[in-house]
Design a protein around this motif. Structure first.
Motif, mmCIF file in Angstrom:
data_model
loop_
_atom_site.group_PDB
_atom_site.id
_atom_site.type_symbol
_atom_site.label_atom_id
_atom_site.label_comp_id
_atom_site.label_asym_id
_atom_site.label_seq_id
_atom_site.Cartn_x
_atom_site.Cartn_y
_atom_site.Cartn_z
ATOM 1 N N ILE A 100 0.878 -1.224 -0.175
ATOM 2 C CA ILE A 100 0.005 0.147 0.048
ATOM 3 C C ILE A 100 0.911 1.266 -0.051
ATOM 4 C CG2 ILE A 100 -1.854 1.316 1.290
ATOM 5 C CD1 ILE A 100 -2.925 -1.250 -0.003
ATOM 6 N N PHE A 101 1.957 1.190 0.766
ATOM 7 C CA PHE A 101 2.807 2.397 0.804
ATOM 8 C C PHE A 101 4.050 2.287 0.534
ATOM 9 C CE2 PHE A 101 -0.068 2.198 5.062
ATOM 10 C CZ PHE A 101 -0.886 3.269 4.722
ATOM 11 N N THR A 102 4.813 3.305 0.174
ATOM 12 C CA THR A 102 6.299 3.286 -0.062
ATOM 13 C C THR A 102 6.859 4.065 0.750
ATOM 14 O OG1 THR A 102 6.117 5.056 -1.789
ATOM 15 C CG2 THR A 102 5.777 2.631 -2.709
ATOM 16 N N LYS A 103 8.193 3.698 1.333
ATOM 17 C CA LYS A 103 8.909 4.614 2.100
ATOM 18 C C LYS A 103 10.428 4.196 1.551
ATOM 19 C CE LYS A 103 10.386 5.624 6.723
ATOM 20 N NZ LYS A 103 9.955 7.145 6.606
ATOM 21 N N ASP A 104 11.100 5.285 0.770
ATOM 22 C CA ASP A 104 12.454 5.192 0.287
ATOM 23 C C ASP A 104 12.407 4.153 -0.777
ATOM 24 O OD1 ASP A 104 13.030 7.408 1.937
ATOM 25 O OD2 ASP A 104 13.740 6.165 3.588
ATOM 26 N N GLY A 105 11.499 3.772 -1.355
ATOM 27 C CA GLY A 105 11.430 2.874 -2.360
ATOM 28 C C GLY A 105 11.371 1.498 -2.009
ATOM 29 N N VAL A 106 10.746 1.214 -0.574
ATOM 30 C CA VAL A 106 10.566 -0.023 0.053
ATOM 31 C C VAL A 106 8.912 -0.141 0.111
ATOM 32 C CG1 VAL A 106 10.718 -1.388 1.950
ATOM 33 C CG2 VAL A 106 12.756 -0.047 1.109
ATOM 34 N N TYR A 107 8.337 -1.148 -0.323
ATOM 35 C CA TYR A 107 6.993 -1.298 -0.202
ATOM 36 C C TYR A 107 6.448 -1.926 1.329
ATOM 37 C CZ TYR A 107 6.297 0.249 -4.903
ATOM 38 O OH TYR A 107 6.284 1.005 -6.086
ATOM 39 N N PHE A 108 5.371 -1.311 1.833
ATOM 40 C CA PHE A 108 4.770 -1.914 3.202
ATOM 41 C C PHE A 108 3.177 -2.033 2.891
ATOM 42 C CE2 PHE A 108 8.429 0.528 4.062
ATOM 43 C CZ PHE A 108 9.096 -0.070 4.935
ATOM 44 N N SER A 109 2.791 -2.970 3.639
ATOM 45 C CA SER A 109 1.339 -3.211 3.584
ATOM 46 C C SER A 109 0.560 -2.164 4.573
ATOM 47 C CB SER A 109 1.005 -4.884 3.977
ATOM 48 O OG SER A 109 1.204 -5.088 5.290
ATOM 49 N N PHE B 49 4.986 7.018 7.886
ATOM 50 C CA PHE B 49 4.855 7.245 6.445
ATOM 51 C C PHE B 49 4.529 8.828 6.276
ATOM 52 C CE2 PHE B 49 3.905 2.656 6.579
ATOM 53 C CZ PHE B 49 4.860 2.472 5.697
ATOM 54 N N VAL B 50 4.183 9.425 7.447
ATOM 55 C CA VAL B 50 3.832 10.756 7.563
ATOM 56 C C VAL B 50 2.776 11.291 6.517
ATOM 57 C CG1 VAL B 50 4.859 13.162 7.647
ATOM 58 C CG2 VAL B 50 6.295 11.406 7.728
ATOM 59 N N ILE B 51 1.512 10.630 6.850
ATOM 60 C CA ILE B 51 0.378 10.817 5.924
ATOM 61 C C ILE B 51 -0.229 12.159 6.095
ATOM 62 C CG2 ILE B 51 -1.981 10.224 5.663
ATOM 63 C CD1 ILE B 51 0.245 7.933 5.025
ATOM 64 N N MET B 52 -0.565 12.844 5.145
ATOM 65 C CA MET B 52 -0.835 14.161 5.099
ATOM 66 C C MET B 52 -2.233 14.493 5.197
ATOM 67 S SD MET B 52 1.438 15.497 1.840
ATOM 68 C CE MET B 52 3.225 15.462 1.714
ATOM 69 N N ASP B 53 -2.411 15.707 6.103
ATOM 70 C CA ASP B 53 -3.649 16.099 6.290
ATOM 71 C C ASP B 53 -4.421 16.660 5.252
ATOM 72 O OD1 ASP B 53 -6.230 16.591 7.454
ATOM 73 O OD2 ASP B 53 -5.088 18.165 8.913
ATOM 74 N N THR B 54 -4.983 16.286 4.285
ATOM 75 C CA THR B 54 -5.469 17.122 3.317
ATOM 76 C C THR B 54 -6.929 16.676 2.877
ATOM 77 O OG1 THR B 54 -4.813 17.953 1.024
ATOM 78 C CG2 THR B 54 -4.826 15.425 1.524
ATOM 79 N N LYS B 55 -7.792 17.501 2.274
ATOM 80 C CA LYS B 55 -9.005 17.113 1.862
ATOM 81 C C LYS B 55 -9.188 16.266 0.636
ATOM 82 C CE LYS B 55 -13.532 19.140 0.465
ATOM 83 N NZ LYS B 55 -14.254 20.547 0.301
ATOM 84 N N GLU C 280 6.106 11.116 -2.506
ATOM 85 C CA GLU C 280 5.912 9.984 -2.088
ATOM 86 C C GLU C 280 4.893 9.771 -0.883
ATOM 87 O OE1 GLU C 280 8.692 6.409 -1.098
ATOM 88 O OE2 GLU C 280 8.921 7.804 0.466
ATOM 89 N N LYS C 281 4.742 10.759 -0.040
ATOM 90 C CA LYS C 281 3.781 10.972 1.142
ATOM 91 C C LYS C 281 2.462 11.260 0.646
ATOM 92 C CE LYS C 281 7.338 12.628 3.945
ATOM 93 N NZ LYS C 281 8.116 14.097 4.624
ATOM 94 N N ALA C 282 2.301 12.245 -0.517
ATOM 95 C CA ALA C 282 1.042 12.301 -1.100
ATOM 96 C C ALA C 282 0.406 11.205 -1.502
ATOM 97 C CB ALA C 282 1.403 13.406 -1.972
#
Length: 320
Positions: A119-128, A161-167, A271-273
């Motif tokens: 679902i996520f990526t962090k520095d090119g590594v994938y995470f569920s 993953f520093v998920i952003m607070d956005t609409k 990446e965070k977006a």
């Protein structure tokens, strides 16, 4: 521009038309003769030129797109049976699909559907979603002997993953006409395609900012497709039919319902977006739909005091 470079650009444009056609007709019989006709080459020369420019044979590309599209549907559409997905992606039988899927991904379609997805990526590594580190689906490492691997030695919470607070909202997006220059490979190299596009568009009077918008279109899912084969289109919007040439092409982004998230980020924030958009999908009840995701830009970071990108990330959604 010398004759050799001009010829290569023209050949690239023809191959782009072929790959776009293949993606739109995966559920149909696709013949070498019909593709050669689209590319305006003889069948004898076409498959050699295709291989030289893409590093794949035409048959390998068609089969890869079919199996990767099937993988995306297996991950995103739990209501469709494996057999339905196989036929939708152009496989003549469920048995042929099963053999091809296992060979490509190192697991059965059923195992793939039941596996925790990246679902996520962090520095090119994938995470569920639960924070477990996973190998990308397309990395069929022989040392793993085809078994899906989770490295539990390293886990993260969503905060990592520093998920952003956005609409993020569901919005009806209009059809968008664009001209594009295609890029294949690492995301951070697409600037070269934009440079070519702007150099071509400027003398033709197509850069009328702020009315003109830039758009990055994503043709492949990097969690499924190897990064060296991931295709993007560097685009600008146009309000009329434009005659294209060389490696510049034209296309239309489909109208319809999209999940749209608005972001103001620097070059390190993409990446965070995208992680934010992916998390929203897992919790919203919506599923990604057909069509291409894209980034719609509202500014030029070079003209922003903080060098921000102001953009919407737009992902097609299925109608519920």
């Amino acid at each position: 521009m010398n004759a050799k470079e001009k010829s290569r650009q023209e050949y690239t444009a023809r191959i782009n038309r072929v790959t776009d056609y293949i993606e739109r007709h995966l559920d149909e019989a696709i013949t070498l003769d019909s593709l050669a006709q689209i590319a305006c080459f003889s069948p004898f020369h076409f498959h050699r030129i295709f291989s030289a420019l893409t590093n794949e044979t035409i048959n390998t590309f068609i089969q890869r797109k079919r199996i990767e599209t099937a993988a995306r549907l297996l991950a995103n559409d739990e209501n469709k049976s494996i057999s339905e997905i196989a036929y939708r992606c152009g496989f003549g039988s469920a048995a042929h699909f099963s053999r091809t899927f296992r060979k490509h991904f190192g697991m059965t379609a059923k195992e793939f559907r039941e596996t925790e997805k990246a679902i996520f990526t962090k520095d090119g590594v994938y995470f569920s979603k639960n924070g477990q580190r996973t190998r990308k689906i397309n990395q069929r490492c022989q040392e793993l002997k085809g078994q899906l691997c989770s490295d539990n030695s390293k886990q993260f919470n969503h905060s990592d993953f520093v998920i952003m607070d956005t609409k993020i909202e569901i919005r009806e997006m209009p059809e968008i006409s664009v001209v594009y220059c295609r890029h294949t490979g690492q995301f951070n190299q697409i600037g070269k395609a934009y440079e070519k596009l702007m150099k071509w568009a400027g003398p033709r009077g197509l850069l009328n900012f702020p009315e003109t918008k830039t758009v990055t279109v994503y043709h492949d899912d990097p969690a499924i497709t190897a990064i060296e084969q991931v295709r993007q289109s560097a685009c600008i919007t146009v309000d009329r039919d434009v005659k294209v040439d060389g490696e510049i092409g034209s296309m239309k982004l489909e109208s319809g319902k999209y999940a749209v998230g608005h972001f103001e980020i620097d070059e390190h924030g993409f990446e965070k977006a995208w992680n934010t958009m992916c998390l929203w999908f897992t919790e919203s009840g919506y599923q990604p739909g057909d069509g291409y995701p894209y980034e719609l830009y509202y500014n030029s970071p070079e003209e922003d005091a903080q060098r921000r990108f102001v953009l919407d990330i737009c992902i097609p959604v299925k109608t519920l």
